[in-house]
Enzyme design. Structure first.
Site, PDB file in Angstrom:
ATOM      1  N   THR A 194      42.586  55.864  10.619  1.00 25.34           N
ATOM      2  CA  THR A 194      43.578  56.922  10.848  1.00 25.34           C
ATOM      3  C   THR A 194      44.883  56.648  10.092  1.00 25.34           C
ATOM      4  OG1 THR A 194      42.702  56.829  13.098  1.00 25.34           O
ATOM      5  CG2 THR A 194      44.564  58.317  12.714  1.00 25.34           C
ATOM      6  N   HIS A 202      42.485  62.492  17.956  1.00 19.06           N
ATOM      7  CA  HIS A 202      41.282  61.689  18.219  1.00 19.06           C
ATOM      8  C   HIS A 202      40.282  62.522  19.028  1.00 19.06           C
ATOM      9  CE1 HIS A 202      42.865  58.071  16.528  1.00 19.06           C
ATOM     10  NE2 HIS A 202      43.696  57.779  17.500  1.00 19.06           N
ATOM     11  N   ARG A 220      45.595  45.014  10.473  1.00 17.02           N
ATOM     12  CA  ARG A 220      45.033  43.696  10.798  1.00 17.02           C
ATOM     13  C   ARG A 220      44.461  43.105   9.514  1.00 17.02           C
ATOM     14  NH1 ARG A 220      40.248  41.388  12.702  1.00 17.02           N
ATOM     15  NH2 ARG A 220      39.183  43.336  12.199  1.00 17.02           N
ATOM     16  N   LYS A 221      43.236  43.539   9.129  1.00 14.94           N
ATOM     17  CA  LYS A 221      42.636  43.015   7.899  1.00 14.94           C
ATOM     18  C   LYS A 221      42.343  44.123   6.892  1.00 14.94           C
ATOM     19  CE  LYS A 221      40.356  38.798   9.384  1.00 14.94           C
ATOM     20  NZ  LYS A 221      39.040  38.159   9.554  1.00 14.94           N
TER      21      LYS A 221
HETATM   22  N1  PPS Z   1      46.028  51.170   4.295  1.00 16.69           N
HETATM   23  C1  PPS Z   1      44.924  50.749   4.899  1.00 16.69           C
HETATM   24  N2  PPS Z   1      43.774  50.585   4.221  1.00 16.69           N
HETATM   25  C2  PPS Z   1      42.648  50.159   4.829  1.00 16.69           C
HETATM   26  N3  PPS Z   1      42.577  49.869   6.136  1.00 16.69           N
HETATM   27  C3  PPS Z   1      43.694  50.039   6.866  1.00 16.69           C
HETATM   28  C4  PPS Z   1      44.898  50.489   6.294  1.00 16.69           C
HETATM   29  N4  PPS Z   1      45.838  50.556   7.268  1.00 16.69           N
HETATM   30  C5  PPS Z   1      45.263  50.154   8.391  1.00 16.69           C
HETATM   31  N5  PPS Z   1      43.955  49.840   8.174  1.00 16.69           N
HETATM   32  C6  PPS Z   1      42.977  49.331   9.102  1.00 16.69           C
HETATM   33  O1  PPS Z   1      42.505  50.420   9.929  1.00 16.69           O
HETATM   34  C7  PPS Z   1      42.242  49.922  11.242  1.00 16.69           C
HETATM   35  C8  PPS Z   1      43.148  50.633  12.224  1.00 16.69           C
HETATM   36  O2  PPS Z   1      42.531  51.884  12.475  1.00 16.69           O
HETATM   37  P1  PPS Z   1      43.328  53.226  12.730  1.00 16.69           P
HETATM   38  O3  PPS Z   1      44.398  53.363  11.745  1.00 16.69           O
HETATM   39  O4  PPS Z   1      42.300  54.300  12.800  1.00 16.69           O
HETATM   40  O5  PPS Z   1      43.947  52.974  14.163  1.00 16.69           O
HETATM   41  S1  PPS Z   1      44.523  54.120  15.115  1.00 16.69           S
HETATM   42  O6  PPS Z   1      43.379  54.962  15.508  1.00 16.69           O
HETATM   43  O7  PPS Z   1      45.537  54.867  14.409  1.00 16.69           O
HETATM   44  O8  PPS Z   1      45.068  53.414  16.273  1.00 16.69           O
HETATM   45  C9  PPS Z   1      42.522  48.430  11.197  1.00 16.69           C
HETATM   46  O9  PPS Z   1      41.277  47.841  10.807  1.00 16.69           O
HETATM   47  P2  PPS Z   1      40.936  46.304  11.061  1.00 16.69           P
HETATM   48  O10 PPS Z   1      41.751  45.528  10.092  1.00 16.69           O
HETATM   49  O11 PPS Z   1      39.468  46.183  10.780  1.00 16.69           O
HETATM   50  O12 PPS Z   1      41.260  46.006  12.484  1.00 16.69           O
HETATM   51  C10 PPS Z   1      43.552  48.356  10.106  1.00 16.69           C
HETATM   52  O13 PPS Z   1      43.733  47.084   9.557  1.00 16.69           O
END
Ligand code: PPS
Length: 363
Positions: free
Chosen positions: A92, A151, A316-317
């Site tokens: 998101t 969501h 996070r990652k």
């Molecule tokens: N820019 C960018 N690129 C790739 N991935 C990213 C990015 N920003 C956030 N994340 C990763 O997305 C995970 C968080 O999910 P959401 O953003 O859907 O969370 S939420 O629904 O808004 O609460 C969470 O995944 P995980 O790292 O696997 O925990 C975030 O690290």
């Protein structure tokens, strides 16, 4: 074009600045509370309790649920609205950044971009959160085209959205990575609440085994997950001009192609000149995990939303396949097995599982 978030008060949501509709309508409040008390309760996903509404497990905060109820009858959609729909932890934050940067690219320079000082959640408004904190008029006040996110599953979207021509961008993610991400998020949020004394130190954190099991049972926030994904997948086949179905892994793997798909879908395709100038790549870099996660606002800011989450919890990652570092082979098999059972078919894959086209065998 979308509104300028740096000039909007959305970056500092206030719980008190606006009177809630329910404050003026005690009868409605009573009706909503009565309804909430009849909804099945699930308390396993700590620290959030869940309530089942229209077959979906929603976060059980009363303020949040009342917002969802109010949206059903009061949200006014516009044909130009663009709605990002996701299960939590499916990408998101990332897609909010990509959508916002793409839509507003003629308004900002990359050197002085709002995404450098605002969290993506302050650039694209959450429909249900703004409603929950009593600020639906902020959504009304946004100039068209409005960028919003939800969501909610397709079946819980208000009729005003489903009957409109607004465009929906859906992003899904390998359920194994998603459950690990959701569990890590819930745990770090839990720790931060304990640290600030907002939560009893004795409140148990959600275990990974419980999180996996609850997803497999369909009892996780906004779940069952398979219904969430399938509903949007089917709509993307039924009305491809209105619903775009993306996967986190594919956006990661083929960022340029997917950024162009997004722009085209939103009605603002990149011109040849922009492509030559590298605008697509600049947007991808600006919205990348590496760039966003290192910004001061995303390391030390927080979301003054219903859930009051530190911005760092959204980063996070940002990797594909991190589940291998957390799930036991048994947990992974269980998740894949349940998704395979529920999503079996011949459509595109989701975390190794094929989604079925709507006219193939039933789930
Ligand atoms: N820019 C960018 N690129 C790739 N991935 C990213 C990015 N920003 C956030 N994340 C990763 O997305 C995970 C968080 O999910 P959401 O953003 O859907 O969370 S939420 O629904 O808004 O609460 C969470 O995944 P995980 O790292 O696997 O925990 C975030 O690290």
């Amino acid at each position: 074009m979308a509104s300028d978030p740096s000039r909007s008060s959305s970056s500092q949501p206030s719980h008190a600045s606006e009177e809630r509709a329910e404050d003026q309508a005690p009868k409605l409040l009573q009706q909503y509370n009565d309804l909430i008390s009849t909804l099945p309760l699930e308390e396993g996903w700590q620290p959030v309790s869940l309530r089942k509404y229209k077959g979906v497990w929603l976060p059980g905060h009363e303020i949040f649920l009342r917002g969802i109820f109010a949206i059903q009858s009061h949200f006014k959609s516009r044909p130009t609205d663009i709605l990002l729909a996701t299960l939590p932890k499916s990408g998101t934050t990332w897609l909010k950044a990509l959508i916002f940067a793409t839509m507003t690219r003629s308004q900002y320079s990359f050197a002085d971009h709002p995404l450098l000082s605002l969290n993506p959640h302050n650039c694209v408004h959450s429909l249900e959160e703004l409603w929950a904190i009593g600020q639906p008029s902020k959504i009304e006040a946004l100039p068209s085209p409005r960028l919003l996110n939800t969501h909610m599953p397709y079946s819980v979207l208000p009729d005003a959205i489903r009957a409109s021509d607004c465009r929906i961008i859906y992003v899904c993610r390998d359920p194994k990575d998603r459950v690990v991400s959701a569990w890590q998020f819930t745990s770090s949020w839990h720790r931060s609440k304990k640290a600030t004394g907002e939560m009893m130190p004795t409140t148990e954190a959600l275990s990974l085994a419980t999180a996996v099991e609850m997803v497999c049972q369909g009892n996780s926030p906004f779940g069952p997950d398979w219904d969430h994904v399938l509903e949007y997948w089917r709509e993307s086949l039924r009305q491809p001009e209105n619903v775009l179905f993306l996967k986190y892994e594919e956006v990661m793997e083929e960022s340029v192609a997917n950024a162009k798909r997004l722009a085209e879908f939103m009605g603002c395709p990149f011109s040849l000149e922009e492509e030559k100038e590298g605008v697509v790549e600049k947007i991808i870099t600006l919205c990348s995990f590496d760039k966003l996660s290192k910004l001061e606002v995303n390391q030390n800011g927080d979301q003054a939303s219903v859930f009051r989450v530190p911005n760092s919890c959204y980063f996070r990652k940002g990797k594909v396949g991190d589940w291998r570092n957390h799930l036991s082979p048994e947990m992974a098999r269980r998740l894949d097995g349940i998704m395979d059972e529920k999503l079996r078919g011949s459509g595109p894959t989701l975390g190794g599982v094929r989604l079925q086209a709507p006219n193939t065998t039933t789930i």
